[in-house]
Write a protein that holds these residues in place. Sequence first.
Motif, PDB file in Angstrom:
ATOM      1  N   ARG A  17       1.445 -12.191  20.623  1.00 46.94           N
ATOM      2  CA  ARG A  17       2.656 -12.717  19.981  1.00 46.94           C
ATOM      3  C   ARG A  17       3.840 -11.777  20.185  1.00 46.94           C
ATOM      4  O   ARG A  17       4.975 -12.219  20.384  1.00 46.94           O
ATOM      5  CB  ARG A  17       2.395 -12.967  18.502  1.00 46.94           C
ATOM      6  N   LYS A  18       3.581 -10.470  20.124  1.00 49.43           N
ATOM      7  CA  LYS A  18       4.663  -9.502  20.347  1.00 49.43           C
ATOM      8  C   LYS A  18       5.201  -9.613  21.772  1.00 49.43           C
ATOM      9  O   LYS A  18       6.411  -9.478  22.001  1.00 49.43           O
ATOM     10  CB  LYS A  18       4.151  -8.080  20.082  1.00 49.43           C
ATOM     11  N   LEU A  19       4.309  -9.847  22.740  1.00 48.38           N
ATOM     12  CA  LEU A  19       4.747 -10.010  24.120  1.00 48.38           C
ATOM     13  C   LEU A  19       5.675 -11.214  24.254  1.00 48.38           C
ATOM     14  O   LEU A  19       6.748 -11.130  24.867  1.00 48.38           O
ATOM     15  CB  LEU A  19       3.538 -10.189  25.033  1.00 48.38           C
ATOM     16  N   VAL A  20       5.276 -12.336  23.643  1.00 48.28           N
ATOM     17  CA  VAL A  20       6.089 -13.547  23.705  1.00 48.28           C
ATOM     18  C   VAL A  20       7.449 -13.306  23.067  1.00 48.28           C
ATOM     19  O   VAL A  20       8.493 -13.657  23.627  1.00 48.28           O
ATOM     20  CB  VAL A  20       5.358 -14.712  23.013  1.00 48.28           C
ATOM     21  N   GLU A  21       7.456 -12.679  21.901  1.00 47.86           N
ATOM     22  CA  GLU A  21       8.716 -12.421  21.204  1.00 47.86           C
ATOM     23  C   GLU A  21       9.598 -11.467  22.001  1.00 47.86           C
ATOM     24  O   GLU A  21      10.829 -11.591  22.014  1.00 47.86           O
ATOM     25  CB  GLU A  21       8.426 -11.878  19.806  1.00 47.86           C
ATOM     26  N   ALA A  22       8.986 -10.517  22.703  1.00 43.22           N
ATOM     27  CA  ALA A  22       9.761  -9.576  23.520  1.00 43.22           C
ATOM     28  C   ALA A  22      10.427 -10.294  24.687  1.00 43.22           C
ATOM     29  O   ALA A  22      11.596 -10.030  25.011  1.00 43.22           O
ATOM     30  CB  ALA A  22       8.848  -8.459  24.037  1.00 43.22           C
ATOM     31  N   TYR A  23       9.730 -11.218  25.317  1.00 42.19           N
ATOM     32  CA  TYR A  23      10.329 -11.973  26.419  1.00 42.19           C
ATOM     33  C   TYR A  23      11.417 -12.909  25.920  1.00 42.19           C
ATOM     34  O   TYR A  23      12.430 -13.119  26.585  1.00 42.19           O
ATOM     35  CB  TYR A  23       9.265 -12.741  27.201  1.00 42.19           C
ATOM     36  N   ILE A  24      11.216 -13.490  24.750  1.00 39.72           N
ATOM     37  CA  ILE A  24      12.265 -14.323  24.157  1.00 39.72           C
ATOM     38  C   ILE A  24      13.527 -13.494  23.959  1.00 39.72           C
ATOM     39  O   ILE A  24      14.642 -13.941  24.235  1.00 39.72           O
ATOM     40  CB  ILE A  24      11.795 -14.934  22.825  1.00 39.72           C
ATOM     41  N   ALA A  25      13.362 -12.262  23.492  1.00 38.59           N
ATOM     42  CA  ALA A  25      14.514 -11.404  23.208  1.00 38.59           C
ATOM     43  C   ALA A  25      15.276 -11.028  24.479  1.00 38.59           C
ATOM     44  O   ALA A  25      16.456 -10.675  24.410  1.00 38.59           O
ATOM     45  CB  ALA A  25      14.053 -10.145  22.476  1.00 38.59           C
ATOM     46  N   THR A  26      14.608 -11.096  25.658  1.00 37.58           N
ATOM     47  CA  THR A  26      15.302 -10.743  26.899  1.00 37.58           C
ATOM     48  C   THR A  26      16.194 -11.870  27.403  1.00 37.58           C
ATOM     49  O   THR A  26      17.029 -11.643  28.284  1.00 37.58           O
ATOM     50  CB  THR A  26      14.297 -10.387  28.018  1.00 37.58           C
ATOM     51  N   GLU A  41       4.879 -22.697  13.226  1.00 38.19           N
ATOM     52  CA  GLU A  41       4.660 -21.505  14.039  1.00 38.19           C
ATOM     53  C   GLU A  41       5.961 -21.082  14.717  1.00 38.19           C
ATOM     54  O   GLU A  41       6.260 -19.896  14.836  1.00 38.19           O
ATOM     55  CB  GLU A  41       3.579 -21.780  15.089  1.00 38.19           C
ATOM     56  N   TRP A  42       6.761 -22.060  15.162  1.00 34.10           N
ATOM     57  CA  TRP A  42       8.073 -21.736  15.728  1.00 34.10           C
ATOM     58  C   TRP A  42       8.989 -21.184  14.646  1.00 34.10           C
ATOM     59  O   TRP A  42       9.763 -20.251  14.886  1.00 34.10           O
ATOM     60  CB  TRP A  42       8.707 -22.959  16.376  1.00 34.10           C
ATOM     61  N   THR A  43       8.911 -21.728  13.433  1.00 34.10           N
ATOM     62  CA  THR A  43       9.712 -21.208  12.332  1.00 34.10           C
ATOM     63  C   THR A  43       9.422 -19.726  12.121  1.00 34.10           C
ATOM     64  O   THR A  43      10.327 -18.907  11.978  1.00 34.10           O
ATOM     65  CB  THR A  43       9.418 -21.984  11.037  1.00 34.10           C
ATOM     66  N   ARG A  44       8.126 -19.360  12.138  1.00 32.85           N
ATOM     67  CA  ARG A  44       7.736 -17.962  11.956  1.00 32.85           C
ATOM     68  C   ARG A  44       8.204 -17.117  13.131  1.00 32.85           C
ATOM     69  O   ARG A  44       8.759 -16.034  12.971  1.00 32.85           O
ATOM     70  CB  ARG A  44       6.209 -17.875  11.818  1.00 32.85           C
ATOM     71  N   MET A  45       7.997 -17.635  14.342  1.00 32.57           N
ATOM     72  CA  MET A  45       8.379 -16.888  15.544  1.00 32.57           C
ATOM     73  C   MET A  45       9.885 -16.662  15.585  1.00 32.57           C
ATOM     74  O   MET A  45      10.350 -15.571  15.918  1.00 32.57           O
ATOM     75  CB  MET A  45       7.931 -17.663  16.784  1.00 32.57           C
ATOM     76  N   ARG A  46      10.648 -17.672  15.222  1.00 33.31           N
ATOM     77  CA  ARG A  46      12.101 -17.570  15.327  1.00 33.31           C
ATOM     78  C   ARG A  46      12.668 -16.521  14.371  1.00 33.31           C
ATOM     79  O   ARG A  46      13.652 -15.863  14.682  1.00 33.31           O
ATOM     80  CB  ARG A  46      12.732 -18.936  15.046  1.00 33.31           C
ATOM     81  N   ARG A  47      12.035 -16.357  13.217  1.00 32.70           N
ATOM     82  CA  ARG A  47      12.532 -15.372  12.248  1.00 32.70           C
ATOM     83  C   ARG A  47      12.466 -13.958  12.800  1.00 32.70           C
ATOM     84  O   ARG A  47      13.202 -13.086  12.373  1.00 32.70           O
ATOM     85  CB  ARG A  47      11.746 -15.477  10.942  1.00 32.70           C
ATOM     86  N   ALA A  48      11.539 -13.732  13.744  1.00 30.50           N
ATOM     87  CA  ALA A  48      11.351 -12.386  14.288  1.00 30.50           C
ATOM     88  C   ALA A  48      12.251 -12.114  15.483  1.00 30.50           C
ATOM     89  O   ALA A  48      12.194 -11.038  16.071  1.00 30.50           O
ATOM     90  CB  ALA A  48       9.890 -12.198  14.693  1.00 30.50           C
ATOM     91  N   ILE A  49      13.090 -13.074  15.848  1.00 33.43           N
ATOM     92  CA  ILE A  49      13.900 -12.959  17.057  1.00 33.43           C
ATOM     93  C   ILE A  49      15.366 -12.800  16.702  1.00 33.43           C
ATOM     94  O   ILE A  49      15.898 -13.534  15.877  1.00 33.43           O
ATOM     95  CB  ILE A  49      13.717 -14.205  17.941  1.00 33.43           C
TER      96      ILE A  49
END
Length: 202
Positions: A17-26, A41-49
């Motif tokens: 999950r951290k890898l995915v979030e890191a690529y989103i941030a790029t 799950e997208w709601t949770r992921m989006r909060r971390a971006i």
Amino acid sequence: MMPSPPHSDDLHTADGRKLVEAYIATAHQDLLILLPAPGDEWTRMRRAIRPAARRETRVVVRTRPRRRAGPSGTPAGAAPELRVSPLLTAFLLVADRRVAVLGDERGQLRIVGSTEHIEELVAMFEQAWEQARPPLDADGDRLRAEILNRLAVGATDESVAKELGVSRRTVQRHVKKAMEELGVRSRFELGMRLASGEPAPG
């Protein structure tokens, strides 16, 4: 700078999950995501971006989020376009159309950087996007109309729930509410009223 692969390449692990979030941030311009998971799950992921004001983000999830994502005060243009498709089986993330993270049905992740392969993955996303539907407010009039229109032509509760990305209980709740508003006592009578051309209540 691209993030380094984690020790685990499984989407279902914290490292994955951290890898995915890191690529989103790029991604600064364009972000395409197929997420074969509930919308929450997208709601949770989006909060971390960290939001990017000028980034165009389109996301397809398997089911509609139960609540709106994102805090107030999000920069203009940062809100993602969200659609729902119960047919999703594989994870895909394409960042700025230059790198992709692809996951199989088991969640195993693979980084793709080849321009030719990126174009194929973008085409795959666009096809899924066209087949997906905008999410509907679980308590909204529009959802009720969508449900009743499908039931009127013979669809089952289960198939309607799957197509619209809601639970069977939600479908049944809207049917019950429509019966009360139209003053009918059975689903058969409701179907007859709708088939006769009477507008769906909403």
